[in-house]
Design a protein around this motif. Structure first.
Motif, mmCIF file in Angstrom:
data_model
loop_
_atom_site.group_PDB
_atom_site.id
_atom_site.type_symbol
_atom_site.label_atom_id
_atom_site.label_comp_id
_atom_site.label_asym_id
_atom_site.label_seq_id
_atom_site.Cartn_x
_atom_site.Cartn_y
_atom_site.Cartn_z
ATOM 1 N N ALA A 232 5.228 25.034 8.171
ATOM 2 C CA ALA A 232 6.285 25.663 7.390
ATOM 3 C C ALA A 232 5.725 26.267 6.112
ATOM 4 C CB ALA A 232 7.367 24.642 7.050
ATOM 5 N N ASP B 38 14.383 20.496 13.036
ATOM 6 C CA ASP B 38 13.131 21.116 13.453
ATOM 7 C C ASP B 38 12.957 22.408 12.664
ATOM 8 O OD1 ASP B 38 10.931 22.237 14.613
ATOM 9 O OD2 ASP B 38 11.689 22.180 16.671
ATOM 10 N N LEU B 39 12.029 22.379 11.695
ATOM 11 C CA LEU B 39 11.746 23.539 10.849
ATOM 12 C C LEU B 39 10.302 23.997 11.048
ATOM 13 C CD1 LEU B 39 13.650 22.014 7.898
ATOM 14 C CD2 LEU B 39 14.027 24.389 8.538
ATOM 15 N N LEU C 69 6.298 26.849 2.425
ATOM 16 C CA LEU C 69 7.082 26.325 1.312
ATOM 17 C C LEU C 69 6.491 26.763 -0.023
ATOM 18 C CD1 LEU C 69 7.506 22.776 2.853
ATOM 19 C CD2 LEU C 69 9.411 24.298 2.317
ATOM 20 N N THR D 298 10.848 17.999 10.953
ATOM 21 C CA THR D 298 9.576 18.584 11.361
ATOM 22 C C THR D 298 9.363 19.872 10.582
ATOM 23 O OG1 THR D 298 9.746 17.672 13.595
ATOM 24 C CG2 THR D 298 8.267 19.524 13.294
ATOM 25 N N LEU D 299 8.298 19.886 9.754
ATOM 26 C CA LEU D 299 7.970 21.043 8.922
ATOM 27 C C LEU D 299 6.547 21.514 9.209
ATOM 28 C CD1 LEU D 299 9.717 19.579 5.819
ATOM 29 C CD2 LEU D 299 10.200 21.888 6.623
ATOM 30 N N LYS D 300 6.124 21.379 10.437
ATOM 31 C CA LYS D 300 4.782 21.822 10.813
ATOM 32 C C LYS D 300 4.644 23.324 10.564
ATOM 33 C CE LYS D 300 3.653 18.537 14.505
ATOM 34 N NZ LYS D 300 3.342 18.389 15.947
ATOM 35 N N LEU E 195 11.777 13.572 1.622
ATOM 36 C CA LEU E 195 10.895 13.991 2.707
ATOM 37 C C LEU E 195 10.288 12.778 3.416
ATOM 38 C CD1 LEU E 195 9.188 16.894 0.748
ATOM 39 C CD2 LEU E 195 10.760 17.162 2.670
ATOM 40 N N LEU F 289 4.740 17.199 7.781
ATOM 41 C CA LEU F 289 4.331 18.359 6.980
ATOM 42 C C LEU F 289 2.934 18.839 7.380
ATOM 43 C CD1 LEU F 289 5.746 16.949 3.674
ATOM 44 C CD2 LEU F 289 6.382 19.180 4.581
ATOM 45 N N ALA G 198 8.736 12.808 7.047
ATOM 46 C CA ALA G 198 8.723 14.203 7.500
ATOM 47 C C ALA G 198 7.331 14.572 7.996
ATOM 48 C CB ALA G 198 9.153 15.134 6.374
ATOM 49 N N ALA H 76 1.655 22.355 6.525
ATOM 50 C CA ALA H 76 2.653 23.043 5.705
ATOM 51 C C ALA H 76 1.991 23.615 4.459
ATOM 52 C CB ALA H 76 3.767 22.074 5.308
ATOM 53 N N ALA I 211 15.687 15.754 3.970
ATOM 54 C CA ALA I 211 14.954 16.209 5.146
ATOM 55 C C ALA I 211 14.146 15.067 5.743
ATOM 56 C CB ALA I 211 14.052 17.394 4.789
#
Length: 305
Positions: free
Chosen positions: A231, A207-208, A233, A227-229, A243, A248, A246, A251, A223
């Motif tokens: 995020a 969980d990111l 980057l 979870t890169l909601k 990914l 995103l 994933a 993101a 990854a």
């Protein structure tokens, strides 16, 4: 005790060698000629000596086994006592006001974790506690020595099954060096890892959400299902990153480098891909990119054009 053992052994030997053979041979032996009587008693004596030797040997062997396990249990108890003392001493140093002393305690915990599989999970939990407490307010620049020691120990911990995921939610570790770190299903929500080196890290299912990974080195990271909601980057290196599936959503990937990255099944809803060169990525489709934010500087893969 030694004298008593010698006396008992001597009495037993006299009984077996002198008295018992005559009794066992029976009254008929007395009617035999002297030579035959001597032979019969000798044969019985030999049998009793043999059996006595076997029984004695079994007894000595059984006592030896008993002593072995008794000594082994004692060694285990002594080792447990030593490891408990080591853990208490190391955690006690974490209360020091001196970051160098705290770092020494953390390195001792790392050695304990390496040598004692049973203490692996408690030490991991302690490392996470330290990072949440000491690194939550770390500013950009040089991290304190104890924070570095805890981060290094977490990165280099033995590869063993762990009963719960790593919890580092909200931790600030800008510029931390974590190449190859294993954080599957970890709680890394709202972490600050801008400029960090996570090359080849394992973040499967982590969980990111709301994590700051700006300019982070994420080349070869795994990854999948992460979870890169929301995020960050921007400027990150995602070369050959996995990914797959994933999340995103929203993101921000402006300026990110993604050659060879695999976006198969990834949710790119409102993901900011403005100016990103996607030509050598895999798994992107026209449908998935329709939900993303792109501009004239976004270079799309041929299959998605």
């Amino acid at each position: 005790m030694v004298v008593a053992a010698v006396v008992v052994l001597g009495a037993l030997s006299w009984f077996v060698v002198v008295l018992l053979p005559g009794w066992t041979a029976g009254g008929d032996v007395a009617r035999l000629p002297p030579a035959e009587r001597l032979t019969a008693v000798g044969a019985v004596r030999t049998q009793w000596i043999t059996w006595t030797s076997v029984i004695t040997g079994l007894g000595v062997g059984a006592y030896g086994v008993y002593r072995f396990y008794l000594d082994k249990d004692k060694q285990r108890l002594d080792q447990d006592k030593h490891l408990t003392g080591l853990f208490d001493s190391a955690t006690g140093r974490l209360e020091s006001d001196d970051p160098t002393v705290r770092a020494g305690g953390l390195r001792t915990l790392f050695r304990l974790m390496t040598d004692s599989p049973r203490d692996h999970q408690p030490v991991v939990d302690t490392l996470c506690d330290v990072l949440r407490q000491r690194a939550a307010d770390s500013a950009a620049g040089r991290l304190p020595r104890d924070v570095v020691a805890a981060a290094d120990a977490l990165r280099d911990r033995p590869d063993r099954p762990e009963i719960r995921p790593v919890d580092l939610a909200g931790v600030r570790l800008p510029g931390v060096r974590w190449p190859g770190i294993r954080l599957p299903h970890a709680d890394l929500g709202s972490v600050c890892l801008d400029g960090a080196d996570l090359t080849g890290a394992v973040l499967t299912g982590a969980d990111l959400a709301d994590a700051d990974l700006g300019k982070a080195k994420l080349a070869g990271v795994t990854a999948a299902g992460a979870t890169l909601k929301n995020a960050v980057l921007t400027g990150a290196d995602l070369s050959s990153a996995n990914l797959r599936d994933a999340d995103l959503t929203r993101a921000r990937l402006q300026g990110a480098t993604v050659p060879g990255a695999d976006f198969t099944g990834a949710d790119l809803t409102d993901a900011d891909l403005r100016g990103v060169d996607l030509r050598t990525t895999t798994g992107l489709t026209g449908a998935s990119l329709e939900r993303a934010v792109v501009d004239g500087d976004t270079v799309l893969p041929v299959a998605a054009r």
